[in-house]
Design a protein around this motif. Sequence first.
Motif, PDB file in Angstrom:
ATOM      1  N   LEU A  81      -1.556   0.724  11.440  1.00  0.00           N
ATOM      2  CA  LEU A  81      -1.693   1.472  10.194  1.00  0.00           C
ATOM      3  C   LEU A  81      -2.895   0.902   9.454  1.00  0.00           C
ATOM      4  CD1 LEU A  81      -0.741   3.647   8.258  1.00  0.00           C
ATOM      5  CD2 LEU A  81       0.911   2.001   7.314  1.00  0.00           C
ATOM      6  N   LEU A  82      -3.928   1.702   9.364  1.00  0.00           N
ATOM      7  CA  LEU A  82      -5.187   1.285   8.763  1.00  0.00           C
ATOM      8  C   LEU A  82      -5.444   2.046   7.472  1.00  0.00           C
ATOM      9  CD1 LEU A  82      -7.346   1.380  12.017  1.00  0.00           C
ATOM     10  CD2 LEU A  82      -6.284  -0.633  10.966  1.00  0.00           C
ATOM     11  N   ALA A  83      -6.063   1.371   6.523  1.00  0.00           N
ATOM     12  CA  ALA A  83      -6.424   1.982   5.247  1.00  0.00           C
ATOM     13  C   ALA A  83      -7.936   1.986   5.107  1.00  0.00           C
ATOM     14  CB  ALA A  83      -5.805   1.204   4.093  1.00  0.00           C
ATOM     15  N   ALA A  84      -8.459   3.079   4.560  1.00  0.00           N
ATOM     16  CA  ALA A  84      -9.873   3.159   4.185  1.00  0.00           C
ATOM     17  C   ALA A  84      -9.917   3.104   2.673  1.00  0.00           C
ATOM     18  CB  ALA A  84     -10.486   4.470   4.685  1.00  0.00           C
ATOM     19  N   GLU A  85     -10.751   2.224   2.146  1.00  0.00           N
ATOM     20  CA  GLU A  85     -10.831   2.122   0.701  1.00  0.00           C
ATOM     21  C   GLU A  85     -12.269   1.960   0.229  1.00  0.00           C
ATOM     22  OE1 GLU A  85      -9.711  -2.586   0.066  1.00  0.00           O
ATOM     23  OE2 GLU A  85      -8.147  -1.109  -0.203  1.00  0.00           O
ATOM     24  N   ASP A  92       9.451   6.602   2.509  1.00  0.00           N
ATOM     25  CA  ASP A  92       9.271   6.773   3.962  1.00  0.00           C
ATOM     26  C   ASP A  92       8.324   5.726   4.531  1.00  0.00           C
ATOM     27  OD1 ASP A  92      10.978   8.930   3.953  1.00  0.00           O
ATOM     28  OD2 ASP A  92       9.409  10.444   4.214  1.00  0.00           O
ATOM     29  N   TRP A  93       7.232   5.442   3.806  1.00  0.00           N
ATOM     30  CA  TRP A  93       6.291   4.422   4.290  1.00  0.00           C
ATOM     31  C   TRP A  93       6.949   3.042   4.316  1.00  0.00           C
ATOM     32  CZ3 TRP A  93       2.481   5.451   7.201  1.00  0.00           C
ATOM     33  CH2 TRP A  93       1.763   6.641   7.068  1.00  0.00           C
ATOM     34  N   LEU A  94       7.730   2.718   3.294  1.00  0.00           N
ATOM     35  CA  LEU A  94       8.430   1.421   3.286  1.00  0.00           C
ATOM     36  C   LEU A  94       9.360   1.304   4.489  1.00  0.00           C
ATOM     37  CD1 LEU A  94       9.213   0.965  -0.507  1.00  0.00           C
ATOM     38  CD2 LEU A  94       7.922  -0.615   0.944  1.00  0.00           C
ATOM     39  N   GLU A  95      10.100   2.368   4.781  1.00  0.00           N
ATOM     40  CA  GLU A  95      11.002   2.369   5.933  1.00  0.00           C
ATOM     41  C   GLU A  95      10.224   2.272   7.241  1.00  0.00           C
ATOM     42  OE1 GLU A  95      13.555   5.800   5.701  1.00  0.00           O
ATOM     43  OE2 GLU A  95      14.310   5.201   3.717  1.00  0.00           O
ATOM     44  N   SER A  96       9.076   2.902   7.285  1.00  0.00           N
ATOM     45  CA  SER A  96       8.271   2.891   8.499  1.00  0.00           C
ATOM     46  C   SER A  96       7.812   1.477   8.861  1.00  0.00           C
ATOM     47  CB  SER A  96       7.055   3.812   8.347  1.00  0.00           C
ATOM     48  OG  SER A  96       6.301   3.841   9.531  1.00  0.00           O
ATOM     49  N   PHE A  97       7.503   0.674   7.871  1.00  0.00           N
ATOM     50  CA  PHE A  97       7.103  -0.707   8.156  1.00  0.00           C
ATOM     51  C   PHE A  97       8.220  -1.465   8.855  1.00  0.00           C
ATOM     52  CE2 PHE A  97       3.630  -0.055   5.118  1.00  0.00           C
ATOM     53  CZ  PHE A  97       2.609  -0.732   5.759  1.00  0.00           C
ATOM     54  N   SER A  98       9.461  -1.174   8.502  1.00  0.00           N
ATOM     55  CA  SER A  98      10.598  -1.828   9.141  1.00  0.00           C
ATOM     56  C   SER A  98      10.914  -1.238  10.506  1.00  0.00           C
ATOM     57  CB  SER A  98      11.838  -1.718   8.253  1.00  0.00           C
ATOM     58  OG  SER A  98      11.615  -2.372   7.029  1.00  0.00           O
ATOM     59  N   ASP A 152       0.798  -1.223   0.000  1.00  0.00           N
ATOM     60  CA  ASP A 152       0.000   0.000   0.000  1.00  0.00           C
ATOM     61  C   ASP A 152       0.833   1.276   0.000  1.00  0.00           C
ATOM     62  OD1 ASP A 152      -2.582  -1.247   0.141  1.00  0.00           O
ATOM     63  OD2 ASP A 152      -2.193  -1.669   2.259  1.00  0.00           O
ATOM     64  N   CYS A 153       2.141   1.165   0.016  1.00  0.00           N
ATOM     65  CA  CYS A 153       2.978   2.352   0.214  1.00  0.00           C
ATOM     66  C   CYS A 153       2.745   3.444  -0.827  1.00  0.00           C
ATOM     67  CB  CYS A 153       4.447   1.962   0.292  1.00  0.00           C
ATOM     68  SG  CYS A 153       4.839   1.084   1.839  1.00  0.00           S
ATOM     69  N   SER A 179      -0.034   4.043  -2.504  1.00  0.00           N
ATOM     70  CA  SER A 179      -1.351   4.644  -2.223  1.00  0.00           C
ATOM     71  C   SER A 179      -1.314   5.499  -0.966  1.00  0.00           C
ATOM     72  CB  SER A 179      -2.411   3.551  -2.084  1.00  0.00           C
ATOM     73  OG  SER A 179      -2.565   2.844  -3.295  1.00  0.00           O
ATOM     74  N   LEU A 180      -0.621   5.025   0.072  1.00  0.00           N
ATOM     75  CA  LEU A 180      -0.473   5.825   1.292  1.00  0.00           C
ATOM     76  C   LEU A 180       0.195   7.153   0.963  1.00  0.00           C
ATOM     77  CD1 LEU A 180       0.731   2.989   3.679  1.00  0.00           C
ATOM     78  CD2 LEU A 180      -1.369   4.325   3.997  1.00  0.00           C
ATOM     79  N   ALA A 181       1.227   7.108   0.147  1.00  0.00           N
ATOM     80  CA  ALA A 181       1.945   8.331  -0.226  1.00  0.00           C
ATOM     81  C   ALA A 181       1.041   9.297  -0.979  1.00  0.00           C
ATOM     82  CB  ALA A 181       3.169   7.971  -1.070  1.00  0.00           C
ATOM     83  N   ARG A 182       0.221   8.780  -1.890  1.00  0.00           N
ATOM     84  CA  ARG A 182      -0.685   9.654  -2.648  1.00  0.00           C
ATOM     85  C   ARG A 182      -1.679  10.337  -1.718  1.00  0.00           C
ATOM     86  NH1 ARG A 182      -0.241   5.694  -6.406  1.00  0.00           N
ATOM     87  NH2 ARG A 182      -2.122   4.627  -5.735  1.00  0.00           N
ATOM     88  N   VAL A 183      -2.297   9.556  -0.828  1.00  0.00           N
ATOM     89  CA  VAL A 183      -3.262  10.147   0.104  1.00  0.00           C
ATOM     90  C   VAL A 183      -2.563  11.174   0.984  1.00  0.00           C
ATOM     91  CG1 VAL A 183      -4.784   9.697   2.078  1.00  0.00           C
ATOM     92  CG2 VAL A 183      -4.827   8.159   0.096  1.00  0.00           C
ATOM     93  N   GLN A 184      -1.384  10.839   1.485  1.00  0.00           N
ATOM     94  CA  GLN A 184      -0.660  11.730   2.382  1.00  0.00           C
ATOM     95  C   GLN A 184      -0.312  13.053   1.700  1.00  0.00           C
ATOM     96  OE1 GLN A 184       3.179  10.268   3.623  1.00  0.00           O
ATOM     97  NE2 GLN A 184       3.358  11.788   5.248  1.00  0.00           N
TER      98      GLN A 184
END
Length: 182
Positions: free
Chosen positions: A60-64, A47-53, A11-12, A14-19
Motif C-alpha cells: 500500500l503506497l501513498a503519493a503525497e 475499511d482501511w483500518l481493517e485492511s491493515f489487519s 493514513d487511513c 487520507s486514503l479514504a478521502r482519495v478513494q
Amino acid sequence: MVKIRNANRRDCASLARVQVDSYRSAYAGLFPPGYLAHFSYEEQQKDWLESFSRHPDDILLAAETPQGQMIGYLLARVDANNFPGFDAEIIALHVNKANQRGGAGKALLHRAVSILIKRGCMSVMLWTLRGNPVRRWYEALGGELLGEKEFEVDDWTIREVAYGWKPIYLLADALGRPKLVR
C-alpha cells in the motif's frame, strides 16, 4: 514533486478521502449514482483500518505533495490464485482528479512493480472498468488484454477488463525510470 512512500494506519483518513473522491469523479457514469453516493469517508476509513489487519503483506503506497498532502494511492497484492498464470495483482490505483497527468500514478505503479519484483513476482495483472479512459494508458504500457467479466450493481451491468504483463519486466521497462519520486 511527488513523494512515494509506504502508507500506514495513520493514513487511513487520507486514503479514504482519495478513494471516495476518486470513485465519485472517475466512475461517474460508469456506476449508478446511488451506488457512488453511498461511499462515505468514515466507512472507508474503517475499511482501511481493517485492511491493515486482514492483509498485512499488501503493498500500500501513498503519493503525497511536498507539503504532505496525500493525492493518490496504490494497493497491490502477491496472489497466484487471483488470475490464472499471474502471481500479483494491482488491486487499486487512484489519484485525485486535480493531480492526474502529473506523474503520480506512474510513480506509484513504478514503485509497486519494483517491490513485486523484489518479492519474486514474475507477472502482474489488474482489472479496470471497460469504459474507463485509463485503459489507453495500460495499453500504452504494453498491457495485454486478458479477459472481461461483468456483474450487476443496482440494475446496471458493470463490465471490467483485465490487463496483464508477463513477464513483469515488460511493465517495469515501459514505465522507465520515475522522474517525480524521491
